[in-house]
Design a protein around this motif. Structure first.
Motif, PDB file in Angstrom:
ATOM      1  N   ALA A   1       2.982  -2.848  15.773  1.00  0.00           N
ATOM      2  CA  ALA A   1       2.918  -1.613  14.976  1.00  0.00           C
ATOM      3  C   ALA A   1       1.500  -1.366  14.476  1.00  0.00           C
ATOM      4  O   ALA A   1       0.979  -0.244  14.544  1.00  0.00           O
ATOM      5  N   GLY A   2       0.860  -2.406  13.960  1.00  0.00           N
ATOM      6  CA  GLY A   2      -0.506  -2.267  13.457  1.00  0.00           C
ATOM      7  C   GLY A   2      -1.491  -1.959  14.570  1.00  0.00           C
ATOM      8  O   GLY A   2      -2.424  -1.162  14.390  1.00  0.00           O
TER       9      GLY A   2
ATOM     10  N   TRP B   1       1.891   7.640  11.195  1.00  0.00           N
ATOM     11  CA  TRP B   1       3.176   7.238  10.619  1.00  0.00           C
ATOM     12  C   TRP B   1       3.484   5.777  10.925  1.00  0.00           C
ATOM     13  O   TRP B   1       4.064   5.067  10.090  1.00  0.00           O
ATOM     14  N   LEU B   2       3.074   5.295  12.124  1.00  0.00           N
ATOM     15  CA  LEU B   2       3.302   3.899  12.481  1.00  0.00           C
ATOM     16  C   LEU B   2       2.408   2.978  11.650  1.00  0.00           C
ATOM     17  O   LEU B   2       2.831   1.898  11.212  1.00  0.00           O
ATOM     18  N   LEU B   3       1.193   3.412  11.412  1.00  0.00           N
ATOM     19  CA  LEU B   3       0.278   2.644  10.568  1.00  0.00           C
ATOM     20  C   LEU B   3       0.777   2.612   9.131  1.00  0.00           C
ATOM     21  O   LEU B   3       0.625   1.613   8.426  1.00  0.00           O
TER      22      LEU B   3
ATOM     23  N   TYR C   1       3.458   0.069   9.000  1.00  0.00           N
ATOM     24  CA  TYR C   1       2.779  -1.238   9.057  1.00  0.00           C
ATOM     25  C   TYR C   1       2.252  -1.642   7.682  1.00  0.00           C
ATOM     26  O   TYR C   1       2.442  -2.775   7.230  1.00  0.00           O
ATOM     27  N   LEU C   2       1.605  -0.709   6.995  1.00  0.00           N
ATOM     28  CA  LEU C   2       1.054  -1.000   5.671  1.00  0.00           C
ATOM     29  C   LEU C   2       2.155  -1.260   4.643  1.00  0.00           C
ATOM     30  O   LEU C   2       2.005  -2.108   3.769  1.00  0.00           O
ATOM     31  N   LEU C   3       3.264  -0.531   4.766  1.00  0.00           N
ATOM     32  CA  LEU C   3       4.389  -0.744   3.854  1.00  0.00           C
ATOM     33  C   LEU C   3       4.958  -2.149   4.026  1.00  0.00           C
ATOM     34  O   LEU C   3       5.197  -2.866   3.049  1.00  0.00           O
ATOM     35  N   VAL C   4       5.152  -2.554   5.288  1.00  0.00           N
ATOM     36  CA  VAL C   4       5.672  -3.896   5.577  1.00  0.00           C
ATOM     37  C   VAL C   4       4.686  -4.957   5.092  1.00  0.00           C
ATOM     38  O   VAL C   4       5.087  -5.980   4.522  1.00  0.00           O
ATOM     39  N   MET C   5       3.394  -4.715   5.316  1.00  0.00           N
ATOM     40  CA  MET C   5       2.370  -5.660   4.863  1.00  0.00           C
ATOM     41  C   MET C   5       2.390  -5.803   3.346  1.00  0.00           C
ATOM     42  O   MET C   5       2.270  -6.912   2.811  1.00  0.00           O
TER      43      MET C   5
END
Length: 267
Positions: A59-60, A70-72, A75-79
């Motif tokens: 994703a990142g 939106w994918l980034l 990725y940031l939310l999960v991180m």
């Protein structure tokens, strides 16, 4: 023009993606090699961790290199959630491993371990799962070295540097004052104080029993867990710093993507 932050996020995620492959492979290998319940419970978490790292890395990578905002963002939310979870676990690990240590005994090379010295949370978890843990310990043959050294003189045995599990599970407590015959064979004498320590009445010279049902055996296990968790907590601190750096760079890449998309929309 590709921004530096996007490139950095891409490179870091390629590294983590490559790292996830041996993690998944190791989990699959563990599932194939597992012979005891101790080994079997390790494979699924390892595989799950590897797959999670793989998906987050992809994703990142796509989000930064292909500028998919939106994918980034996902990725940031999960991180962010991973950083928060890791921080909470690290604090928790330091708290629950703060109590407990082996007790040095005069003229003995080994230490003695008492269950009550350790965190109540850890005690409860071990007590609730002791049947399975005991089976694992028996299968792992932690006492085999002592069983094989049957002719060890008593003065040599008392100087042995036994590990926490060997001290807690493979011999009776020093409180029992049993007479030494061999490392795993002890005889009750008239001076034995069976009521001083409940483990004294649990000890058996049977190689499959020994002190596996003793409180000291549980304490020895907790001492090992405490040491392992402290190491993990220190590694987590280092990993947290790495994740925060990656997250910060990812935020810059996300901002760059939004700016580039706005520029394309409004030339």
């Amino acid at each position: 023009m590709v921004r530096i932050s996007n490139n950095l996020v891409g490179i870091l995620n390629i590294v983590t993606l490559l790292l996830s492959i041996p993690i998944i492979g190791g989990g699959i290998w563990l599932s194939k090699q597992a012979n005891t319940e101790c080994e079997q419970f390790l494979d699924k978490p390892v595989i799950a961790l590897g797959v999670f790292i793989l998906l987050v890395s992809i994703a990142g990578l796509i989000g930064s290199c292909c500028k998919v905002s939106w994918l980034l963002w996902v990725y940031l939310l999960v991180m962010f959630l991973l950083i928060l979870l890791l921080f909470c676990f690290t604090v928790f690990a330091f708290v629950v491993t703060n109590k407990g240590a082996g007790e040095a005994i005069s003229e003995r090379g080994y230490k003695e371990y008492r269950l009550g010295d350790y965190s109540n949370w850890l005690q409860k978890r071990v007590n609730n799962h002791w049947t399975k843990i005991r089976s694992c310990l028996v299968d792992s043959k932690i006492c085999q070295k002592l069983l094989d050294s049957g002719s060890t003189p008593v003065e040599v045995f008392y100087k042995e540097r036994l590990g926490a599990l060997q001290s807690g599970c493979c011999k009776p407590s020093n409180d029992c004052k049993f007479e030494y015959s061999s490392p795993t064979n002890w005889t009750q004498t008239g001076t034995s104080t069976l009521n001083a320590n409940p483990d004294c009445s649990v000890w058996s010279n049977d190689p499959n029993v020994l002190c596996y049902n003793c409180q000291s055996c549980k304490a020895g296990l907790l001492d090992n867990i405490k040491s392992d968790w402290k190491r993990v907590a220190v590694i987590n601190v280092i990993f947290l710093v790495f994740l925060i750096i990656v997250y910060s760079i990812g935020c810059c890449a996300f901002r760059n993507n939004r700016e580039d998309n706005s520029w394309k929309r409004y030339p």
